[in-house]
Design a protein around this motif. Structure first.
Motif, PDB file in Angstrom:
ATOM      1  N   LEU A 238       0.754  -1.199  -0.092  1.00 22.51           N
ATOM      2  CA  LEU A 238      -0.182   0.006   0.106  1.00 22.51           C
ATOM      3  C   LEU A 238       0.984   1.292  -0.015  1.00 22.51           C
ATOM      4  CD1 LEU A 238      -2.816   1.269   0.238  1.00 22.51           C
ATOM      5  CD2 LEU A 238      -2.702   1.009   2.736  1.00 22.51           C
ATOM      6  N   LYS A 239       2.094   1.177   0.764  1.00 24.94           N
ATOM      7  CA  LYS A 239       2.814   2.400   0.701  1.00 24.94           C
ATOM      8  C   LYS A 239       3.392   2.911  -0.503  1.00 24.94           C
ATOM      9  CE  LYS A 239       6.534   4.455   3.613  1.00 24.94           C
ATOM     10  NZ  LYS A 239       7.436   3.890   4.774  1.00 24.94           N
ATOM     11  N   ALA A 240       3.844   1.676  -1.298  1.00 22.72           N
ATOM     12  CA  ALA A 240       4.542   1.881  -2.717  1.00 22.72           C
ATOM     13  C   ALA A 240       3.531   2.246  -3.634  1.00 22.72           C
ATOM     14  CB  ALA A 240       4.870   0.270  -3.219  1.00 22.72           C
ATOM     15  N   VAL A 241       2.085   1.684  -3.621  1.00 18.48           N
ATOM     16  CA  VAL A 241       0.936   2.053  -4.423  1.00 18.48           C
ATOM     17  C   VAL A 241       0.985   3.654  -4.087  1.00 18.48           C
ATOM     18  CG1 VAL A 241      -1.251   1.959  -5.228  1.00 18.48           C
ATOM     19  CG2 VAL A 241      -0.002  -0.236  -4.639  1.00 18.48           C
ATOM     20  N   GLU A 242       0.808   4.139  -2.790  1.00 21.40           N
ATOM     21  CA  GLU A 242       0.522   5.499  -2.581  1.00 21.40           C
ATOM     22  C   GLU A 242       1.522   6.398  -3.024  1.00 21.40           C
ATOM     23  OE1 GLU A 242      -0.182   5.132   1.754  1.00 21.40           O
ATOM     24  OE2 GLU A 242      -2.176   4.899   1.521  1.00 21.40           O
ATOM     25  N   ALA A 243       2.918   5.926  -2.955  1.00 22.67           N
ATOM     26  CA  ALA A 243       3.984   6.762  -3.534  1.00 22.67           C
ATOM     27  C   ALA A 243       3.908   7.108  -4.942  1.00 22.67           C
ATOM     28  CB  ALA A 243       5.382   6.016  -2.900  1.00 22.67           C
ATOM     29  N   ALA A 244       3.583   6.061  -5.782  1.00 25.30           N
ATOM     30  CA  ALA A 244       3.164   6.303  -7.373  1.00 25.30           C
ATOM     31  C   ALA A 244       2.015   7.225  -7.446  1.00 25.30           C
ATOM     32  CB  ALA A 244       3.258   4.652  -7.682  1.00 25.30           C
ATOM     33  N   PHE A 245       1.163   6.810  -6.691  1.00 19.62           N
ATOM     34  CA  PHE A 245      -0.171   7.767  -6.823  1.00 19.62           C
ATOM     35  C   PHE A 245       0.096   9.290  -6.558  1.00 19.62           C
ATOM     36  CE2 PHE A 245      -4.187   9.381  -5.379  1.00 19.62           C
ATOM     37  CZ  PHE A 245      -5.168   8.923  -6.485  1.00 19.62           C
ATOM     38  N   ALA A 246       1.041   9.517  -5.545  1.00 17.36           N
ATOM     39  CA  ALA A 246       1.417  10.899  -5.313  1.00 17.36           C
ATOM     40  C   ALA A 246       2.122  11.274  -6.288  1.00 17.36           C
ATOM     41  CB  ALA A 246       1.779  10.713  -3.777  1.00 17.36           C
ATOM     42  N   LYS A 247       3.171  10.707  -6.848  1.00 15.71           N
ATOM     43  CA  LYS A 247       3.981  11.015  -7.717  1.00 15.71           C
ATOM     44  C   LYS A 247       3.338  11.256  -9.147  1.00 15.71           C
ATOM     45  CE  LYS A 247       8.376   9.801 -10.452  1.00 15.71           C
ATOM     46  NZ  LYS A 247       9.204   8.420 -10.263  1.00 15.71           N
TER      47      LYS A 247
ATOM     48  N   ALA B 261      -5.364   9.241 -16.593  1.00 16.92           N
ATOM     49  CA  ALA B 261      -3.873   8.855 -16.059  1.00 16.92           C
ATOM     50  C   ALA B 261      -3.760   8.288 -14.907  1.00 16.92           C
ATOM     51  CB  ALA B 261      -3.259  10.324 -16.252  1.00 16.92           C
ATOM     52  N   VAL B 262      -4.700   8.322 -13.852  1.00 20.38           N
ATOM     53  CA  VAL B 262      -4.642   7.943 -12.609  1.00 20.38           C
ATOM     54  C   VAL B 262      -5.513   6.665 -12.227  1.00 20.38           C
ATOM     55  CG1 VAL B 262      -3.211   9.849 -11.608  1.00 20.38           C
ATOM     56  CG2 VAL B 262      -5.902   9.698 -11.578  1.00 20.38           C
ATOM     57  N   ALA B 263      -6.379   6.380 -13.115  1.00 20.88           N
ATOM     58  CA  ALA B 263      -7.541   5.617 -12.802  1.00 20.88           C
ATOM     59  C   ALA B 263      -6.793   4.009 -12.472  1.00 20.88           C
ATOM     60  CB  ALA B 263      -8.337   5.359 -13.889  1.00 20.88           C
ATOM     61  N   GLY B 264      -5.839   3.799 -13.056  1.00 22.70           N
ATOM     62  CA  GLY B 264      -5.442   2.455 -12.761  1.00 22.70           C
ATOM     63  C   GLY B 264      -4.750   2.465 -11.272  1.00 22.70           C
ATOM     64  N   LEU B 265      -3.943   3.499 -11.077  1.00 17.17           N
ATOM     65  CA  LEU B 265      -3.349   3.556  -9.841  1.00 17.17           C
ATOM     66  C   LEU B 265      -4.465   3.681  -8.664  1.00 17.17           C
ATOM     67  CD1 LEU B 265      -0.657   6.074 -10.558  1.00 17.17           C
ATOM     68  CD2 LEU B 265      -0.251   3.681  -9.885  1.00 17.17           C
ATOM     69  N   ILE B 266      -5.719   4.381  -8.739  1.00 14.36           N
ATOM     70  CA  ILE B 266      -6.577   4.371  -7.798  1.00 14.36           C
ATOM     71  C   ILE B 266      -7.396   3.097  -7.721  1.00 14.36           C
ATOM     72  CG2 ILE B 266      -8.918   5.173  -7.517  1.00 14.36           C
ATOM     73  CD1 ILE B 266      -8.211   7.827  -9.083  1.00 14.36           C
ATOM     74  N   ALA B 267      -7.558   2.558  -8.836  1.00 13.77           N
ATOM     75  CA  ALA B 267      -8.074   1.084  -8.398  1.00 13.77           C
ATOM     76  C   ALA B 267      -7.271   0.117  -7.623  1.00 13.77           C
ATOM     77  CB  ALA B 267      -8.498   0.380  -9.761  1.00 13.77           C
ATOM     78  N   ARG B 268      -5.899   0.130  -8.129  1.00 19.53           N
ATOM     79  CA  ARG B 268      -5.116  -0.603  -7.372  1.00 19.53           C
ATOM     80  C   ARG B 268      -5.112  -0.185  -6.063  1.00 19.53           C
ATOM     81  NH1 ARG B 268       1.641  -0.859  -8.531  1.00 19.53           N
ATOM     82  NH2 ARG B 268       1.978  -2.479  -7.320  1.00 19.53           N
ATOM     83  N   GLN B 269      -4.695   1.214  -5.904  1.00 20.84           N
ATOM     84  CA  GLN B 269      -4.621   1.535  -4.370  1.00 20.84           C
ATOM     85  C   GLN B 269      -5.795   1.254  -3.586  1.00 20.84           C
ATOM     86  OE1 GLN B 269      -5.069   5.798  -3.634  1.00 20.84           O
ATOM     87  NE2 GLN B 269      -3.468   5.838  -2.031  1.00 20.84           N
TER      88      GLN B 269
END
Length: 662
Positions: free
Chosen positions: A245-254, A422-430
C-alpha cells in the motif's frame, strides 16, 4: 405459669365483653366456674386454647371445619357488628425472669372476607417481632402437646378411661413432657452429623476433577499455541500488504494522485474564495467608498473649516461677554466713585476700557460659516468616524489581497491536477490494496482476541488446578477428622440409646408409682388394684389385681375407669413437675357420690397451683361445694338467656340452698 385474666368478646354464646379474673390465692388454687349444659363452659376452654394457639388450637367445636369457617361460626349471632375476639393475660418465668404476656386475638367479618389480627404485649409493651412469630414462640413457652395434658374436658377423660386408647397419650407425655424425645432428637442429630461426614467417593471425585482440569489445560495449551501462530501469520501478511500500500500510495502521489483526489475539495475552496472576494469588493465599492471615507482627501480643508468655526464660536462668546462687562464696569465705577481717589479711579477706568477694546477686537470676526450646534458636534466626531472607516477599509483591502493570492494558488493547483484516465489504474490498485489491509487488520484483531481468551482461560484453569490440589490436600486432612467424628458419634449414639432406655425406664417407673398412688387416693375400693405397669415399647397400661394377676379394665366400672384416666393425667403432671395450670371441664360424669367426694377432696385442691374447674350444677352440688370452699379462690356462674341464646358471667356459684361468692 399462671393465668391471670381472660376476656371474651362476642365469642360463641358470650355476647358483648365478658371478663373473668383467674388469679388464685395462697392455699386456694381453684377457680370454680359453674354453668348448665350449653351455657359455654367448653367454649371458655376453647377460648384459652384459641388465644394461645390460633389455627392449631384443638377446640372442641371445630370438627373438620377450616379455621376461617370456625372463626366465622364463633361470632355471636346477636352481635351488632360481625367481630369477635379473645384476650388472655398470663405470666411465666423465662430465663429466670418473670414475664407477663397479654394475647389479643380479634377477627372481623366483612361480607365474604375475614380478617384476623394478633397482638402480643410483653410486660405491657407491644412486641411486633413476637406477634409476627407467635406460633413458634409459644411452642417454647408451652408446647401444644404439653398443653393438651393440662387442658382437658370430660370427653377427653372418658377417652382415656380405656387403657388401650390411653397408650398414645402416655407415649406423647413421656416423650415431650418428660424429655425423652430430647434424647432421641439428639441421637437423630448425631446420625445426621455422621451422614454429613460420610461423603462418598470424595477423594476420588477430587482426583477426577484434577484430571479433568489437567486435560482442559492440555487442550488449552494446544489451542493457545495455534492461536499465537495464527496471530503471527496474520501480522506478517498485514505487514506485507502495508508495504504494498505504501508503494502504491507513493506512485499515486508522484502522478499527482493526491491533487486528483482533492480536486473536488480544491474547486469548492476556489468557489468559496471567489465568492468571498466578490463580497469584499462589493463592500469596498458600495459601502466604504460611499461613506465618509473620501473626506480623508480633504484634510487641509477640514482643518481650515475647524479653525474658522472655532473663531466664530469665540466671537459669539466675546460679543455676549462685552455686553455683560459693560454693565458690570459701569456699576463698579459708580460704586468706587466716592471712596477711591481720582487718580486711581482714572487708572481703573482706563484698564476697563482697554480690556473691552481687546475683547471687541476678538469679536470682530467675519461670520462666514455660522454652523449650528449639531453641525459643530458632528465636525468634532468626524475624526473618530474617519479613523474607524479607515481601519475597516484597510482590513477589507488586506482580506481582498489574501483572497486573490489564495485564488492564484488554487488555480495553480487545479492546473496541476492530472486527467482521470492517467490515474484510474493507480486508484483501483490503491483501493484494492487498502481493502486487503483493512480485512487483514480485522482478522488480526479477531485472532488477538481469541488468543487473549485462550490466555485468560489458561490462567483460569491453572487457578482451578491449584485450588483443586489445595482442596484435596485439605480433604485428606479432613478425612481423618471425619473418621474421628463418625467414631465418636457412634459411641455417643450408643451411649444416648442406653441413656434413653434408662431414662424412659426411670420415668415409666416413677409414672407407674405416681399413677397408682393417684388412683388409690381417688378409689373408694381399697386394694382393688395392687399394682400397674406401663409397657416401655407400646406404652400400654396393665392393671394388677389383689391376687397378683392381670386385671382386665372391663372389670372396672365406668366411674372407676374415669378415675383411672384422671389418675393418669394427675400422675403425669406430678412426675413432670411442670407448674402449669390445669383446666378441667365437667370432670364428674359417671361417678358415684363417694368417688366424687374423693375427687373433690383429694385431687382438685392438689392438681396444680391453679385449677380452673368447669362444672354443672349436678357435678358440684351444695355438699361438694362446701368441701371445695377451703380451696376456692374465685367463683363464677355462666348465666344463659334461653330467649336470646346468649351467656353472661356473674360472680358466685350455686343453684341450691348454698351460693358461695369468692
Amino acid at each position: 405459669m399462671l393465668l391471670h385474666e381472660i376476656t371474651l368478646e362476642n365469642f360463641g354464646a358470650y355476647l358483648g365483653k365478658q371478663v373473668l379474673s383467674l388469679n388464685p390465692k395462697p392455699g386456694k388454687p381453684i377457680i370454680l366456674i359453674g354453668g348448665l349444659n350449653g351455657c359455654g363452659k367448653t367454649t371458655l376452654l376453647d377460648a384459652i386454647q384459641l388465644a394461645l394457639y390460633g389455627s392449631r388450637a384443638r377446640c372442641s367445636g371445630r370438627g373438620n371445619r377450616s379455621y376461617e369457617a370456625f372463626l366465622r361460626d364463633s361470632v355471636n349471632r346477636q352481635a351488632a357488628r360481625k367481630q369477635a375476639g379473645v384476650k388472655l393475660w398470663f405470666s411465666t418465668t423465662v430465663e429466670g425472669e418473670q414475664r407477663h404476656y397479654r394475647i389479643e386475638r380479634h377477627w372481623v367479618i366483612k361480607e365474604k372476607t375475614l380478617r384476623e389480627s394478633l397482638e402480643i404485649f410483653i410486660n405491657g409493651e407491644y412486641d411486633k417481632a413476637v406477634s409476627d412469630t407467635w406460633a413458634d414462640y409459644v411452642e417454647d413457652l408451652l408446647p401444644l402437646e404439653v398443653a393438651s395434658l393440662f387442658f382437658f374436658d370430660g370427653e377427653k377423660i372418658e377417652s382415656l378411661a380405656d387403657p388401650e386408647r390411653a397408650a398414645p397419650v402416655i407415649e406423647s407425655a413421656v416423650q415431650s413432657l418428660l424429655g425423652v424425645s430430647t434424647v432421641e432428637q439428639l441421637r437423630t442429630d448425631l446420625l445426621a452429623l455422621q451422614r454429613r461426614q460420610k461423603v462418598s467417593r470424595e477423594d476420588k471425585a477430587a482426583l477426577e476433577l484434577i484430571a479433568t482440569i489437567e486435560a482442559q489445560l492440555e487442550e488449552n495449551e494446544v489451542a493457545r499455541a495455534d492461536s499465537l501462530q495464527r496471530v503471527a501469520s496474520a501480522k506478517a501478511g498485514l505487514l506485507h500488504e502495508k508495504r504494498e500500500l505504501k508503494a502504491v500510495e507513493a506512485a499515486f502521489a508522484k502522478e499527482g494522485g493526491d491533487l486528483f483526489r482533492r480536486r473536488a475539495e480544491l474547486e469548492a475552496q476556489r468557489a468559496h474564495a471567489k465568492s468571498r472576494l466578490e463580497a469584499v469588493s462589493a463592500t469596498l465599492a458600495n459601502t466604504v467608498a460611499a461613506g465618509p471615507l473620501p473626506l480623508l482627501l480633504l484634510k487641509e480643508q477640514l482643518e481650515a473649516l475647524r479653525t474658522q468655526v472655532a473663531r466664530e464660536e469665540d466671537a459669539v462668546r466675546a460679543e455676549q461677554l462685552l455686553d455683560a462687562l459693560h454693565k458690570r464696569d459701569k456699576e463698579l465705577l459708580s460704586l468706587l466713585a466716592n471712596g477711591v481717589p481720582n487718580d486711581q479711579l482714572e487708572q481703573i477706568t482706563q484698564f476697563m476700557q482697554e480690556d473691552r477694546a481687546r475683547r471687541a477686537a476678538d469679536a470682530d470676526v467675519p461670520r462666514v460659516i455660522q454652523m449650528s450646534a449639531t453641525g459643530i458636534q458632528q465636525l468634532h466626531s468626524l475624526d473618530q468616524v474617519l479613523e474607524s472607516e479607515s481601519q475597516r477599509a484597510k482590513e477589507l483591502l488586506t482580506e481582498s489581497g489574501e483572497l486573490k493570492a489564495q485564488l492564484d494558488a488554487l488555480d495553480r493547483q487545479l492546473a496541476g491536477v492530472p486527467a482521470e484516465d492517467a490515474v484510474a489504474g493507480l486508484i483501483a490498485r490503491q483501493d484494492k490494496v487498502r481493502q486487503r489491509v483493512d480485512d487483514l487488520e480485522r482478522e488480526l484483531r479477531a485472532m488477538e482476541e481469541t488468543h487473549a481468551a485462550r490466555v485468560r482461560e489458561h490462567e483460569k484453569f491453572r487457578d482451578a488446578r491449584e485450588k483443586a490440589y489445595a482442596k484435596r490436600a485439605k480433604g485428606l486432612a479432613e478425612l481423618e477428622h471425619r473418621a474421628r467424628v463418625v467414631s465418636y458419634s457412634d459411641r455417643a449414639r450408643n451411649t444416648l440409646e442406653k441413656f434413653g432406655e434408662l431414662l424412659l425406664q426411670r420415668h415409666i417407673s416413677r409414672l407407674e408409682v405416681a399413677v397408682l398412688d393417684s388412683f388409690n387416693r381417688l378409689m373408694r375400693k381399697e386394694g382393688l388394684v395392687k399394682d400397674l405397669r406401663i409397657d416401655t415399647s407400646k406404652f400400654t397400661l396393665t392393671l394388677i389385681g389383689a391376687d397378683g394377676e392381670d386385671l382386665n379394665p372391663t372389670r372396672l366400672s365406668a366411674g372407676e375407669r374415669q378415675l383411672l384416666a384422671v389418675s393418669l393425667l394427675w400422675g403425669l403432671a406430678r412426675v413432670a413437675g411442670n407448674r402449669l395450670p390445669s383446666v378441667i371441664d365437667t370432670p364428674l360424669g359417671r361417678l358415684d357420690s363417694r368417688h366424687r367426694r374423693n375427687l373433690v377432696e383429694r385431687y382438685f385442691p392438689q392438681a396444680s397451683h391453679q385449677v380452673l374447674l368447669l362444672s354443672t350444677d349436678e357435678e358440684i352440688d351444695d355438699e361438694l361445694l362446701q368441701r371445695l370452699i377451703p380451696s376456692i379462690a374465685q367463683t363464677y356462674t355462666l348465666v344463659h338467656d334461653d330467649v336470646t341464646f346468649t351467656t353472661t358471667v356473674e360472680r358466685g356459684y350455686g343453684w341450691g340452698t348454698t351460693r358461695y361468692v369468692a
